[in-house]
Design a protein around this motif. Structure first.
Motif, PDB file in Angstrom:
ATOM      1  N   UNK A 133      -6.536 -41.056   4.739  1.00 57.74           N
ATOM      2  CA  UNK A 133      -5.614 -40.619   3.697  1.00 57.74           C
ATOM      3  C   UNK A 133      -6.287 -41.296   2.207  1.00 57.74           C
ATOM      4  N   UNK A 134      -7.063 -42.314   2.457  1.00 62.48           N
ATOM      5  CA  UNK A 134      -7.874 -42.734   1.328  1.00 62.48           C
ATOM      6  C   UNK A 134      -8.750 -41.752   0.446  1.00 62.48           C
ATOM      7  N   UNK A 135      -9.440 -41.035   1.813  1.00 61.68           N
ATOM      8  CA  UNK A 135     -10.457 -40.121   1.346  1.00 61.68           C
ATOM      9  C   UNK A 135      -9.790 -39.031   0.712  1.00 61.68           C
ATOM     10  N   UNK A 136      -8.740 -38.300   1.370  1.00 61.47           N
ATOM     11  CA  UNK A 136      -8.051 -37.042   0.888  1.00 61.47           C
ATOM     12  C   UNK A 136      -7.550 -37.393  -0.439  1.00 61.47           C
ATOM     13  N   UNK A 137      -6.898 -38.620  -0.823  1.00 62.26           N
ATOM     14  CA  UNK A 137      -6.534 -38.852  -2.042  1.00 62.26           C
ATOM     15  C   UNK A 137      -7.648 -38.830  -3.132  1.00 62.26           C
ATOM     16  N   UNK A 138      -8.711 -39.600  -2.935  1.00 61.52           N
ATOM     17  CA  UNK A 138     -10.123 -39.781  -3.606  1.00 61.52           C
ATOM     18  C   UNK A 138     -10.521 -38.079  -4.037  1.00 61.52           C
ATOM     19  N   UNK A 171      -8.776 -32.744  -9.099  1.00 60.95           N
ATOM     20  CA  UNK A 171      -7.631 -32.364  -9.980  1.00 60.95           C
ATOM     21  C   UNK A 171      -8.414 -32.836 -11.292  1.00 60.95           C
ATOM     22  N   UNK A 172      -9.342 -33.678 -11.473  1.00 61.87           N
ATOM     23  CA  UNK A 172      -9.822 -33.857 -12.854  1.00 61.87           C
ATOM     24  C   UNK A 172     -11.043 -33.035 -13.090  1.00 61.87           C
ATOM     25  N   UNK A 173     -11.830 -32.447 -11.991  1.00 61.53           N
ATOM     26  CA  UNK A 173     -13.353 -32.018 -12.377  1.00 61.53           C
ATOM     27  C   UNK A 173     -13.230 -30.457 -11.989  1.00 61.53           C
ATOM     28  N   UNK A 174     -12.321 -30.112 -11.182  1.00 68.61           N
ATOM     29  CA  UNK A 174     -12.283 -28.848 -10.510  1.00 68.61           C
ATOM     30  C   UNK A 174     -11.088 -27.860 -10.792  1.00 68.61           C
ATOM     31  N   UNK A 175     -10.135 -28.551 -10.702  1.00 64.85           N
ATOM     32  CA  UNK A 175      -8.815 -27.922 -11.059  1.00 64.85           C
ATOM     33  C   UNK A 175      -7.685 -28.804 -11.752  1.00 64.85           C
ATOM     34  N   UNK A 176      -8.124 -28.990 -13.154  1.00 63.87           N
ATOM     35  CA  UNK A 176      -7.269 -30.071 -13.903  1.00 63.87           C
ATOM     36  C   UNK A 176      -5.810 -29.378 -14.266  1.00 63.87           C
ATOM     37  N   UNK A 177      -5.056 -30.217 -14.008  1.00 68.70           N
ATOM     38  CA  UNK A 177      -3.512 -29.900 -14.398  1.00 68.70           C
ATOM     39  C   UNK A 177      -3.296 -30.273 -15.930  1.00 68.70           C
TER      40      UNK A 177
END
Length: 245
Positions: free
Chosen positions: A90-95, A101-107
């Motif tokens: 879960x920690x790995x998935x969250x990271x 979200x920040x680098x590839x698919x920003x919202x």
């Protein structure tokens, strides 16, 4: 007379002394008899052996009990291992999600009305951080510590011209812009026709009458390094979920 009285007193004294001696002898004999009887009683009493306290007996567990206990311990070990693996996953998935979200698919959230009717104020969109952009792409870019959203009209080397009615020409070709509902010349203060510099792109908002964009020197053409990404789709409001063209 006196001699007779004296003799009588001596006899009485002897009798008293004799009586005392006899009493002492009798008491001594009684004490010796009591000691003798006590010794005989102790001699006749059977000797009792003091037995040590019994040690508590140890009851060995059965094979079934040992098997059940082993199974419980194995279950606890497996449970801890699975729990630890789940937490790590879960920690790995969250990271990874944060990095994506920040680098590839920003919202991003849209503010303002410069892109209506394509995008509305308050819409939430997802962008894709690519390296190349073409005419017609809706992009997000940095401007004065803010992120703005506009549409690419022309790229490096293209010539842009706009007539009084708001019709846009790129390399002398009239653009077909179905996404624009109110064509307008807008706040344009650049010299037309205008050639896009190298490494930059000419952008305009879909709401031409209110948008401040590359038509104005306050914004100008956007450097490729300033681009956050291309807007892919709208995710909020949920009922308006759609791809952005």
């Amino acid at each position: 007379m006196r001699k007779k009285e004296k003799a009588q007193k001596q006899e009485k004294s002897q009798e008293t002394a004799q009586t005392s001696a006899e009493q002492e002898t009798a008491q001594t004999s009684e004490q010796e008899t009591a000691h003798t009887e006590q010794a005989q009683a102790m001699a006749q009493a059977p000797e009792t052996e003091q037995t040590p306290p019994a040690e508590p007996s140890l009851e060995l567990p059965s094979l079934e009990q040992l098997a059940d206990e082993l199974e419980r311990e194995q279950y606890k070990k497996n449970y801890r291992r699975v729990l630890r693996s789940t937490v790590v996953a879960l920690v790995a998935v969250a990271a990874v999600s944060v990095l994506i979200a920040v680098l590839l698919l920003p919202i991003l959230q849209i503010t303002g009305t410069s892109m209506t009717d394509t995008l509305q104020d308050g819409d939430i969109v997802v962008a894709f951080s690519g390296k190349s952009y073409k005419q017609g792409d809706v992009i997000a870019f940095y401007y004065n510590n803010e992120i703005l959203v506009k549409r690419v009209i022309a790229t490096a080397g293209d010539w842009v011209n706009i007539d009084e009615d708001g019709n846009v020409y790129v390399n002398d070709q009239l653009l077909d812009e179905p996404y624009v509902s109110d064509k307008a010349f807008g706040q344009c203060n650049i010299e037309l026709p205008y050639q896009v510099p190298d490494g930059r792109c000419f952008i305009m908002g879909d709401h031409r009458s209110t948008s401040i964009d590359s038509r104005n020197t306050a914004v100008g053409c956007i450097s490729n390094d300033m681009i956050v990404g291309r807007i892919l789709f709208r995710i909020w409001p949920f009922e308006s979920f759609s791809w952005i063209h």
